[in-house]
Design a protein around this motif. Structure first.
Motif, PDB file in Angstrom:
ATOM      1  N   ARG A 162      19.509 -43.514  -4.949  1.00 27.12           N
ATOM      2  CA  ARG A 162      18.792 -42.216  -4.939  1.00 27.12           C
ATOM      3  C   ARG A 162      19.320 -41.698  -3.491  1.00 27.12           C
ATOM      4  O   ARG A 162      19.464 -42.364  -2.578  1.00 27.12           O
ATOM      5  CB  ARG A 162      17.603 -42.321  -4.936  1.00 27.12           C
ATOM      6  N   GLY A 163      19.347 -40.485  -3.635  1.00 25.32           N
ATOM      7  CA  GLY A 163      19.734 -39.741  -2.223  1.00 25.32           C
ATOM      8  C   GLY A 163      18.696 -39.519  -1.393  1.00 25.32           C
ATOM      9  O   GLY A 163      18.935 -38.962  -0.429  1.00 25.32           O
ATOM     10  N   THR A 164      17.621 -39.781  -1.598  1.00 22.24           N
ATOM     11  CA  THR A 164      16.214 -39.489  -0.821  1.00 22.24           C
ATOM     12  C   THR A 164      15.531 -40.866  -0.791  1.00 22.24           C
ATOM     13  O   THR A 164      15.350 -41.552  -1.411  1.00 22.24           O
ATOM     14  CB  THR A 164      15.252 -38.580  -1.605  1.00 22.24           C
ATOM     15  N   ASP A 165      15.194 -41.063   0.653  1.00 22.54           N
ATOM     16  CA  ASP A 165      14.555 -42.157   1.141  1.00 22.54           C
ATOM     17  C   ASP A 165      12.712 -41.964   1.203  1.00 22.54           C
ATOM     18  O   ASP A 165      12.774 -40.633   1.927  1.00 22.54           O
ATOM     19  CB  ASP A 165      14.751 -42.646   2.532  1.00 22.54           C
ATOM     20  N   ILE A 166      12.154 -42.444   0.619  1.00 22.57           N
ATOM     21  CA  ILE A 166      10.675 -42.027   0.599  1.00 22.57           C
ATOM     22  C   ILE A 166       9.797 -43.026   1.340  1.00 22.57           C
ATOM     23  O   ILE A 166      10.117 -44.316   1.009  1.00 22.57           O
ATOM     24  CB  ILE A 166      10.260 -42.162  -1.155  1.00 22.57           C
ATOM     25  N   TYR A 171       5.064 -42.791  -1.647  1.00 19.68           N
ATOM     26  CA  TYR A 171       5.308 -43.325  -2.826  1.00 19.68           C
ATOM     27  C   TYR A 171       3.972 -43.637  -3.612  1.00 19.68           C
ATOM     28  O   TYR A 171       3.644 -43.805  -4.577  1.00 19.68           O
ATOM     29  CB  TYR A 171       6.150 -44.478  -2.672  1.00 19.68           C
ATOM     30  N   HIS A 245       8.758 -32.342  -1.499  1.00 21.24           N
ATOM     31  CA  HIS A 245       9.463 -31.074  -1.335  1.00 21.24           C
ATOM     32  C   HIS A 245      10.110 -30.919  -2.776  1.00 21.24           C
ATOM     33  O   HIS A 245      10.880 -31.568  -3.377  1.00 21.24           O
ATOM     34  CB  HIS A 245      10.652 -31.466  -0.421  1.00 21.24           C
ATOM     35  N   PHE A 331       9.757 -36.680  -5.958  1.00 23.80           N
ATOM     36  CA  PHE A 331      10.434 -37.260  -4.632  1.00 23.80           C
ATOM     37  C   PHE A 331      12.094 -37.060  -4.868  1.00 23.80           C
ATOM     38  O   PHE A 331      12.983 -36.970  -3.647  1.00 23.80           O
ATOM     39  CB  PHE A 331      10.350 -38.806  -4.830  1.00 23.80           C
ATOM     40  N   TYR A 332      12.692 -37.255  -6.104  1.00 26.89           N
ATOM     41  CA  TYR A 332      14.294 -37.295  -6.404  1.00 26.89           C
ATOM     42  C   TYR A 332      14.757 -35.802  -6.969  1.00 26.89           C
ATOM     43  O   TYR A 332      15.949 -36.014  -7.135  1.00 26.89           O
ATOM     44  CB  TYR A 332      14.289 -38.419  -7.105  1.00 26.89           C
ATOM     45  N   ASN A 333      13.791 -35.042  -7.135  1.00 26.22           N
ATOM     46  CA  ASN A 333      14.383 -33.744  -7.991  1.00 26.22           C
ATOM     47  C   ASN A 333      15.326 -34.042  -8.960  1.00 26.22           C
ATOM     48  O   ASN A 333      16.298 -33.675  -9.120  1.00 26.22           O
ATOM     49  CB  ASN A 333      15.216 -32.773  -6.861  1.00 26.22           C
TER      50      ASN A 333
END
Length: 366
Positions: A162-166, A171, A245, A331-333
């Motif tokens: 995934r392109g986003t770190d949560i 989470y 976001h 989180f990941y759109n």
């Protein structure tokens, strides 16, 4: 009066009555908000363990390893003396004491082994495992920083799914929105239905010139409207504060998951309230049902890493799909699995509404 207008009148009346009960609203939110605090504190305690680093070496190798441990980001590092480190360890202020030997620089220059001592707290296997994994990570960072001088050529090729770190707390806290939807939906609709029977005002509804279906639809609509509005407000607040976001069409994805989850909770709430017919049992039953559904859906962790038997149970839990759809959107759109999630939520919402309808009709006829 038409059935639609009758249902709206009942819905509006129930919403106004619910809003005039701030104590009941607070009670319905107490469980999810308490859980949020627990999760937030737990995530803060399991993010980066504190470690005391004792550098007995006065040469370049000891200093380089100390910098590498700090830069690795796997510990909250406190560089200190042996006595202070022991004091921190005994006082449970440090999960580990990493001691760099006094002759490390000499041993490294002679291309000999330089053992680093690790004193770790095995309070539980999770904490012990974190320390065991973190120390090698820090030493790998040290070797990588040596460049061509390193006896070990370390190259890590990392490919993220995934392109986003949560963050862990993000989470863990986000599913609480679904928990709030479930608790509030069950409580709002359940208390509304139970109050009619407890105060015997249900007879007035039956004598009114309106369809029986309008009564049931109005009760369900009140819980659905209040719950959906509350959850949507939480999403908006999270977006404003930067906690989440959401972009573009994923707002629609997130709101769809919330809307269908609220419909399921509202229908189930009417059924619980009709069967119980008293407010106190509804409060207990709604809280237990919501917490159990939330726990079995993997709301307290990643369901796909849980035991197989729990995954099989979660597959039949509608909250599993609501949480998944919300996490993917927020989180990941992403809309991965959206068709499956919404289909399951829609079916369970219809089934819950049917259960609420049958329960209400049975009691009304009685």
């Amino acid at each position: 009066m038409s059935a639609g207008m009758s249902a709206w009148a009942i819905c509006r009346k129930d919403l106004l009555l619910w809003l005039r009960r701030p104590l009941m609203i607070a009670v319905s939110l107490a469980v999810p908000l308490s859980y949020t605090l627990v999760v937030f504190l737990g995530a803060a305690a399991t993010s980066r363990e504190p470690a005391a680093v004792v550098n007995l070496d006065h040469g370049p190798a000891g200093a380089a390893l100390t910098r590498a441990i700090i830069r690795s980001g796997v510990f909250q590092v406190y560089v200190t003396s042996p006595a202070k480190a022991r004091q921190m360890y005994d006082g449970m202020l440090a999960a580990a004491v990493i001691t760099i030997p006094a002759d490390m620089s000499r041993l490294v220059a002679e291309h000999r082994q330089a053992p680093v001592s690790v004193l770790d707290d095995n309070m539980n296997m999770d904490l012990e495992g974190d320390v065991h994994r973190a120390v090698p990570d820090a030493i790998v960072t040290y070797y990588a920083s040596q460049g061509t001088r390193s006896p070990m050529r370390v190259t890590v090729a990392e490919h993220l799914l995934r392109g986003t770190d949560i963050q862990l707390y993000q989470y863990s806290v986000l599913p609480v929105i679904i928990l709030i939807v479930t608790v509030t939906g069950l409580m709002t609709s359940g208390m509304s239905a139970a109050t009619e029977f407890e105060q015997r005002t249900v007879k007035e509804l039956l004598c009114a010139p309106i369809a029986r279906g309008a009564i049931i639809a109005g009760k369900m609509a009140a819980g659905w409207v209040f719950t959906t509005g509350l959850a949507a407000a939480m999403l908006a607040a999270g977006d404003v504060t930067g906690f989440i976001h959401l972009h573009g069409r994923y707002w629609l994805t997130a709101l769809t998951a919330i809307t269908l989850s609220a419909a399921f909770a509202a229908g189930a709430g009417v059924a619980i309230g009709t069967w119980a017919q008293r407010k106190q049992p509804v409060t207990v039953a709604a809280t237990i049902a919501a917490v159990q559904l939330f726990a079995l859906s993997g709301g307290v962790g990643v369901i796909w890493f849980e035991p197989g038997w729990l995954q099989r149970i979660a597959a039949g839990d509608p909250l599993t799909y609501g949480i998944h759809a919300l996490q993917e959107a927020v989180f990941y759109n992403s809309s991965a699995g959206f068709a499956r999630d919404t289909a399951v939520l829609a079916v369970t919402a219809v089934l819950a509404a049917t259960a609420g309808t049958l329960a209400m009709r049975r009691e009304v006829r009685a």
